[in-house]
Design a protein around this motif. Structure first.
Motif, mmCIF file in Angstrom:
data_model
loop_
_atom_site.group_PDB
_atom_site.id
_atom_site.type_symbol
_atom_site.label_atom_id
_atom_site.label_comp_id
_atom_site.label_asym_id
_atom_site.label_seq_id
_atom_site.Cartn_x
_atom_site.Cartn_y
_atom_site.Cartn_z
ATOM 1 N N PRO A 1 24.779 10.526 -43.541
ATOM 2 C CA PRO A 1 25.953 11.711 -44.015
ATOM 3 C C PRO A 1 25.395 13.381 -43.224
ATOM 4 O O PRO A 1 23.967 13.481 -42.998
ATOM 5 N N PRO A 2 26.332 14.208 -43.353
ATOM 6 C CA PRO A 2 26.074 15.282 -43.027
ATOM 7 C C PRO A 2 25.340 16.020 -44.973
ATOM 8 O O PRO A 2 25.599 15.491 -45.367
ATOM 9 N N TYR A 3 23.833 16.234 -44.452
ATOM 10 C CA TYR A 3 23.192 17.043 -45.764
ATOM 11 C C TYR A 3 22.480 17.773 -45.776
ATOM 12 O O TYR A 3 21.339 18.357 -46.548
ATOM 13 N N ILE A 4 22.854 18.819 -44.782
ATOM 14 C CA ILE A 4 22.233 20.630 -45.049
ATOM 15 C C ILE A 4 22.577 21.213 -45.717
ATOM 16 O O ILE A 4 24.212 21.208 -45.471
ATOM 17 N N ALA A 5 22.109 21.893 -46.684
ATOM 18 C CA ALA A 5 22.127 22.748 -47.211
ATOM 19 C C ALA A 5 22.914 24.372 -46.476
ATOM 20 O O ALA A 5 22.684 24.653 -45.548
ATOM 21 N N TYR A 8 26.787 13.165 -49.913
ATOM 22 C CA TYR A 8 25.837 12.469 -51.277
ATOM 23 C C TYR A 8 26.353 12.278 -52.832
ATOM 24 O O TYR A 8 26.889 10.890 -53.139
ATOM 25 N N ARG A 9 26.465 12.807 -53.200
ATOM 26 C CA ARG A 9 27.015 12.926 -54.449
ATOM 27 C C ARG A 9 28.522 11.598 -54.636
ATOM 28 O O ARG A 9 28.992 10.856 -55.323
ATOM 29 N N ARG A 10 29.689 12.333 -53.469
ATOM 30 C CA ARG A 10 30.853 11.651 -53.515
ATOM 31 C C ARG A 10 30.625 10.223 -52.354
ATOM 32 O O ARG A 10 31.531 9.709 -53.372
ATOM 33 N N LEU A 11 29.470 10.117 -51.752
ATOM 34 C CA LEU A 11 29.315 9.146 -51.131
ATOM 35 C C LEU A 11 29.120 7.322 -51.764
ATOM 36 O O LEU A 11 29.497 6.159 -51.474
ATOM 37 N N ILE A 12 28.079 8.236 -52.759
ATOM 38 C CA ILE A 12 27.642 6.873 -53.926
ATOM 39 C C ILE A 12 28.675 6.873 -54.465
ATOM 40 O O ILE A 12 28.118 5.563 -55.127
ATOM 41 N N ALA A 13 29.418 7.802 -55.070
ATOM 42 C CA ALA A 13 30.320 7.119 -56.111
ATOM 43 C C ALA A 13 31.236 6.439 -54.978
ATOM 44 O O ALA A 13 31.556 4.941 -55.487
ATOM 45 N N GLU A 14 31.864 6.814 -54.630
ATOM 46 C CA GLU A 14 32.892 5.858 -53.224
ATOM 47 C C GLU A 14 31.912 4.755 -52.996
ATOM 48 O O GLU A 14 32.495 3.812 -52.749
ATOM 49 N N ALA A 15 30.660 4.502 -52.499
ATOM 50 C CA ALA A 15 30.198 3.711 -52.420
ATOM 51 C C ALA A 15 30.276 2.552 -53.025
ATOM 52 O O ALA A 15 30.098 1.333 -53.700
ATOM 53 N N HIS A 16 29.934 2.912 -54.515
ATOM 54 C CA HIS A 16 29.763 2.067 -55.811
ATOM 55 C C HIS A 16 31.416 1.182 -56.234
ATOM 56 O O HIS A 16 31.588 0.170 -56.367
ATOM 57 N N ARG A 17 32.310 2.196 -55.981
ATOM 58 C CA ARG A 17 33.917 1.805 -55.698
ATOM 59 C C ARG A 17 34.374 0.620 -55.157
ATOM 60 O O ARG A 17 34.343 -0.755 -55.314
ATOM 61 N N LEU A 21 23.907 -0.286 -50.427
ATOM 62 C CA LEU A 21 24.001 1.384 -49.734
ATOM 63 C C LEU A 21 22.877 1.263 -49.020
ATOM 64 O O LEU A 21 21.842 1.451 -49.184
ATOM 65 N N VAL A 22 22.896 2.388 -47.583
ATOM 66 C CA VAL A 22 21.636 2.591 -46.706
ATOM 67 C C VAL A 22 22.239 3.671 -46.651
ATOM 68 O O VAL A 22 22.562 4.015 -46.048
ATOM 69 N N VAL A 23 21.598 4.765 -47.172
ATOM 70 C CA VAL A 23 21.752 6.524 -46.276
ATOM 71 C C VAL A 23 20.441 6.956 -45.637
ATOM 72 O O VAL A 23 19.016 7.159 -46.350
ATOM 73 N N GLU A 24 21.131 7.407 -44.582
ATOM 74 C CA GLU A 24 19.543 8.344 -44.169
ATOM 75 C C GLU A 24 19.290 9.594 -45.485
ATOM 76 O O GLU A 24 19.987 10.124 -45.750
ATOM 77 N N LEU A 25 17.815 9.947 -45.001
ATOM 78 C CA LEU A 25 17.784 11.413 -46.653
ATOM 79 C C LEU A 25 17.706 12.606 -45.464
ATOM 80 O O LEU A 25 16.316 12.312 -44.519
ATOM 81 N N GLY A 26 17.363 13.840 -45.903
ATOM 82 C CA GLY A 26 16.721 15.133 -45.976
ATOM 83 C C GLY A 26 15.813 15.468 -46.161
ATOM 84 O O GLY A 26 15.401 14.596 -47.050
ATOM 85 N N TYR A 27 15.151 16.630 -45.564
ATOM 86 C CA TYR A 27 13.764 16.661 -46.079
ATOM 87 C C TYR A 27 14.141 17.264 -47.365
ATOM 88 O O TYR A 27 15.194 17.958 -48.237
ATOM 89 N N GLY A 28 13.141 16.714 -48.549
ATOM 90 C CA GLY A 28 13.445 17.517 -49.994
ATOM 91 C C GLY A 28 14.563 16.804 -50.868
ATOM 92 O O GLY A 28 14.666 16.498 -51.897
ATOM 93 N N GLN A 29 15.420 15.443 -50.352
ATOM 94 C CA GLN A 29 16.684 14.593 -50.667
ATOM 95 C C GLN A 29 16.091 13.550 -51.893
ATOM 96 O O GLN A 29 17.060 13.068 -52.533
ATOM 97 N N ALA A 56 14.507 12.793 -54.428
ATOM 98 C CA ALA A 56 14.091 12.814 -55.738
ATOM 99 C C ALA A 56 15.312 12.782 -56.251
ATOM 100 O O ALA A 56 15.954 12.095 -57.363
ATOM 101 N N PRO A 57 16.799 13.757 -56.069
ATOM 102 C CA PRO A 57 17.556 13.837 -56.312
ATOM 103 C C PRO A 57 19.527 12.967 -55.948
ATOM 104 O O PRO A 57 19.572 13.363 -56.595
ATOM 105 N N VAL A 58 18.324 12.084 -54.665
ATOM 106 C CA VAL A 58 19.472 11.177 -54.260
ATOM 107 C C VAL A 58 18.995 10.246 -55.404
ATOM 108 O O VAL A 58 20.325 9.223 -55.028
ATOM 109 N N ARG A 59 17.640 9.731 -55.277
ATOM 110 C CA ARG A 59 17.457 8.377 -56.380
ATOM 111 C C ARG A 59 17.966 8.827 -57.790
ATOM 112 O O ARG A 59 18.568 7.601 -58.393
#
Ligand code: SAM
Length: 279
Positions: free
Chosen positions: A183-187, A217-226, A234-242, A244-247
């Motif tokens: 997903p897009p993941y740049i601040a 990620y917030r919306r995708l994880i909720a939607e994937a759970h639904r 669910l398999v996602v790419e992570l950006g730098y430093g992400q 901990a917050p995604v986990r």
């Protein structure tokens, strides 16, 4: 002018302009002009570059010197051993995203319904389909990106169905076995620090995800759970430093969280299983 001289001069100009990998870039562009593989340049260094080809080469070099990424100039990028068409409407598929494919393949062979969310050029969806022989769905919010993905699906002969929708909005609850996404993941606050090639040429919608980079990620994880069935992945790419917050977003309703590093040793891909008995 012969090919060797054309390459040497181009390489020097690119180097002086601070372009990364100047020799490789000079070779890739010249090979594209001639419609030949790069090896041809080494096999025929004495061949004369015809004037029309020299003019095309000059145009391409000028674009690269102005910052345009090589892949948007040649219109192609290799991903997982296949050549994908790319235009400025899609993110240029990155080598690190091949780790997403590797991780997804661990689950894809047993999955019946697979969705690549934010498919862009179709790199992940097409690759998963061709590697498994399965039908894969690709969604994107950008119609222009989906048009490029459709070209790649056709050209590479993949079994991919494309859908214009917001994340997983088109899918019914508990209907999917595997959801994959880069997903897009740049601040947004980091956007000014992006390399010029990325900042000025790649689609913003493919890159940016709110003030902290975590909005999708917030919306995708909720939607994937639904939409995933119990036990689905669910398999996602992570950006730098992400990591901990995604986990932390997966603490409720998910288990079997796994992380894969990239070649630099950074956490790059995360997979999680939707709990059979979701709380
Ligand atoms: C980082 S790019 C990934 C492209 C491709 N999967 C790859 O790995 O090269 C993210 C993609 O997500 C799409 N996108 C952004 N927001 C979206 C949304 N809300 N729903 C669906 N797709 C979205 C963008 O248009 C873009 O194509």
């Amino acid at each position: 002018m012969d090919l060797a001289t054309a390459l040497r001069q181009a390489s020097r100009r690119l180097e002086q302009a601070g372009i990364d990998a100047p020799r490789l870039t000079a070779e890739v562009l010249l090979a594209a002009v001639l419609g030949r593989p790069r090896a041809y340049l080494y096999a025929h260094p004495e061949e004369t570059l015809p004037p029309d080809a020299a003019a095309r080469y000059e145009t391409m070099l000028a674009q690269r010197l102005a910052g345009r990424p090589t892949q948007y100039i040649t219109g192609q990028q290799e991903f997982y051993g296949r050549v994908f068409r790319v235009t400025p409407e899609v993110l240029i598929p990155r080598p690190e995203t091949e780790h997403v494919v590797e991780a997804a393949l661990e689950f894809a062979r047993e999955a019946r319904t697979i969705v690549d969310v934010g498919c862009g050029s179709g790199a992940i969806a097409v690759t998963l389909s061709l590697e498994t022989g399965r039908l894969v769905w690709g969604t994107d919010i950008s119609l222009a990106a989906l048009a490029v993905a459709a070209e790649n699906v056709r050209a590479l002969g993949a079994r991919v169905e494309l859908l214009a929708c917001d994340l997983l909005a088109a899918f019914a609850s508990s209907s999917l076995d595997l959801v994959v996404s880069n997903p897009p993941y740049i601040a947004e606050t980091d956007a000014p620090q992006l390399p010029r090639e990325v900042r000025e040429y790649e689609p913003q919608r493919a890159l940016l995800a709110g003030p902290d980079g975590l909005e999708i990620y917030r919306r995708l994880i909720a939607e994937a759970h639904r939409t995933l069935r119990g036990g689905g992945r669910l398999v996602v790419e992570l950006g730098y430093g992400q990591l901990a917050p995604v986990r932390a977003m997966l603490e409720e309703g998910w288990d079997e969280v796994r992380v894969w590093p990239d070649l630099a040793g950074r956490p790059r891909v995360l997979a999680a299983r939707k709990r059979e008995q979701a709380p």
